[in-house]
Write a protein that holds these residues in place. Structure first.
Motif, PDB file in Angstrom:
ATOM      1  N   UNK A  17       0.810  -1.224   0.000  1.00  0.00           N
ATOM      2  CA  UNK A  17       0.000   0.000   0.000  1.00  0.00           C
ATOM      3  C   UNK A  17       0.842   1.272   0.000  1.00  0.00           C
ATOM      4  N   UNK A  18       0.240   2.333  -0.530  1.00  0.00           N
ATOM      5  CA  UNK A  18       0.862   3.653  -0.426  1.00  0.00           C
ATOM      6  C   UNK A  18       0.437   4.312   0.875  1.00  0.00           C
ATOM      7  N   UNK A  19      -0.621   3.811   1.484  1.00  0.00           N
ATOM      8  CA  UNK A  19      -1.043   4.251   2.812  1.00  0.00           C
ATOM      9  C   UNK A  19      -1.680   3.065   3.527  1.00  0.00           C
ATOM     10  N   UNK A  20      -1.316   2.903   4.781  1.00  0.00           N
ATOM     11  CA  UNK A  20      -1.878   1.844   5.600  1.00  0.00           C
ATOM     12  C   UNK A  20      -2.049   2.368   7.019  1.00  0.00           C
ATOM     13  N   UNK A  21      -3.287   2.462   7.472  1.00  0.00           N
ATOM     14  CA  UNK A  21      -3.597   2.841   8.851  1.00  0.00           C
ATOM     15  C   UNK A  21      -4.241   1.638   9.523  1.00  0.00           C
ATOM     16  N   UNK A  22      -3.636   1.145  10.580  1.00  0.00           N
ATOM     17  CA  UNK A  22      -4.197   0.049  11.362  1.00  0.00           C
ATOM     18  C   UNK A  22      -4.472   0.611  12.750  1.00  0.00           C
ATOM     19  N   UNK A  23      -5.743   0.754  13.086  1.00  0.00           N
ATOM     20  CA  UNK A  23      -6.136   1.354  14.355  1.00  0.00           C
ATOM     21  C   UNK A  23      -6.794   0.296  15.227  1.00  0.00           C
ATOM     22  N   UNK A  24      -6.218   0.076  16.394  1.00  0.00           N
ATOM     23  CA  UNK A  24      -6.778  -0.869  17.354  1.00  0.00           C
ATOM     24  C   UNK A  24      -7.891  -0.153  18.119  1.00  0.00           C
ATOM     25  N   UNK A  25      -9.116  -0.598  17.932  1.00  0.00           N
ATOM     26  CA  UNK A  25     -10.276  -0.006  18.598  1.00  0.00           C
ATOM     27  C   UNK A  25     -10.842  -0.919  19.685  1.00  0.00           C
ATOM     28  N   UNK A  26     -10.054  -1.858  20.137  1.00  0.00           N
ATOM     29  CA  UNK A  26     -10.534  -2.853  21.096  1.00  0.00           C
ATOM     30  C   UNK A  26     -11.049  -2.232  22.385  1.00  0.00           C
ATOM     31  N   UNK A  27     -10.409  -1.162  22.849  1.00  0.00           N
ATOM     32  CA  UNK A  27     -10.841  -0.549  24.106  1.00  0.00           C
ATOM     33  C   UNK A  27     -12.257   0.009  24.010  1.00  0.00           C
ATOM     34  N   UNK A  28     -12.702   0.335  22.797  1.00  0.00           N
ATOM     35  CA  UNK A  28     -14.064   0.841  22.598  1.00  0.00           C
ATOM     36  C   UNK A  28     -15.114  -0.256  22.779  1.00  0.00           C
ATOM     37  N   UNK A  29     -14.668  -1.511  22.729  1.00  0.00           N
ATOM     38  CA  UNK A  29     -15.582  -2.649  22.783  1.00  0.00           C
ATOM     39  C   UNK A  29     -15.395  -3.500  24.035  1.00  0.00           C
ATOM     40  N   UNK A  30     -14.558  -3.049  24.945  1.00  0.00           N
ATOM     41  CA  UNK A  30     -14.305  -3.797  26.176  1.00  0.00           C
ATOM     42  C   UNK A  30     -15.618  -3.995  26.926  1.00  0.00           C
ATOM     43  N   UNK A  31     -15.856  -5.211  27.351  1.00  0.00           N
ATOM     44  CA  UNK A  31     -17.060  -5.517  28.105  1.00  0.00           C
ATOM     45  C   UNK A  31     -18.270  -5.864  27.259  1.00  0.00           C
ATOM     46  N   UNK A  32     -18.179  -5.685  25.948  1.00  0.00           N
ATOM     47  CA  UNK A  32     -19.294  -6.090  25.093  1.00  0.00           C
ATOM     48  C   UNK A  32     -19.429  -7.606  25.139  1.00  0.00           C
ATOM     49  N   UNK A  33     -20.616  -8.072  24.921  1.00  0.00           N
ATOM     50  CA  UNK A  33     -20.926  -9.494  25.092  1.00  0.00           C
ATOM     51  C   UNK A  33     -19.979 -10.421  24.324  1.00  0.00           C
ATOM     52  N   UNK A  34     -19.677 -10.133  23.062  1.00  0.00           N
ATOM     53  CA  UNK A  34     -18.854 -11.029  22.252  1.00  0.00           C
ATOM     54  C   UNK A  34     -17.387 -10.633  22.194  1.00  0.00           C
ATOM     55  N   UNK A  35     -17.002  -9.612  22.903  1.00  0.00           N
ATOM     56  CA  UNK A  35     -15.609  -9.176  22.893  1.00  0.00           C
ATOM     57  C   UNK A  35     -14.759 -10.154  23.706  1.00  0.00           C
TER      58      UNK A  35
END
Length: 98
Positions: A17-35
């Motif tokens: 890629x000429x641009x690659x952004x990998x953003x970890x958003x796991x903290x936004x889903x902490x405690x969700x039923x399937x997380x």
């Protein structure tokens, strides 16, 4: 190597890629039923690559999913993808912040 690092490495090698952004958003889903609660389970990825030129959105996502099949079968619970060919507009949220 972290899951974030493996995602980045596989996408860099597989799609150049000429641009690659990998953003970890796991903290936004902490405690969700399937997380799974691993801290590396939910990701938002933006990829700009010539490999996407002339391909449908479904075909672009299939390319990415194939490259990341081991991670998707294991610890990655959710993956939000923006797959862009060079010259295409970036998603509005990315264009205004990135």
């Amino acid at each position: 190597m972290s899951i974030t690092g493996r995602l980045r490495e596989k996408l860099m090698i597989g799609l150049r890629p000429t641009r690659l952004d990998v953003v970890n958003e796991s903290e936004l889903h902490a405690g969700h039923r399937n997380s799974p609660g691993t801290g590396e389970s939910h990701f938002r990825i933006l990829i700009v690559s010539e490999a996407f030129s002339g391909k449908s959105r479904v075909d672009r996502h299939r390319l990415v999913n194939d490259l990341l099949k081991e991670e998707l079968a294991g610890g990655v619970h959710a993956l939000a993808l923006s797959t862009i060919a060079p010259g295409e507009a970036l998603p509005k949220a990315v264009a205004s912040h990135g």
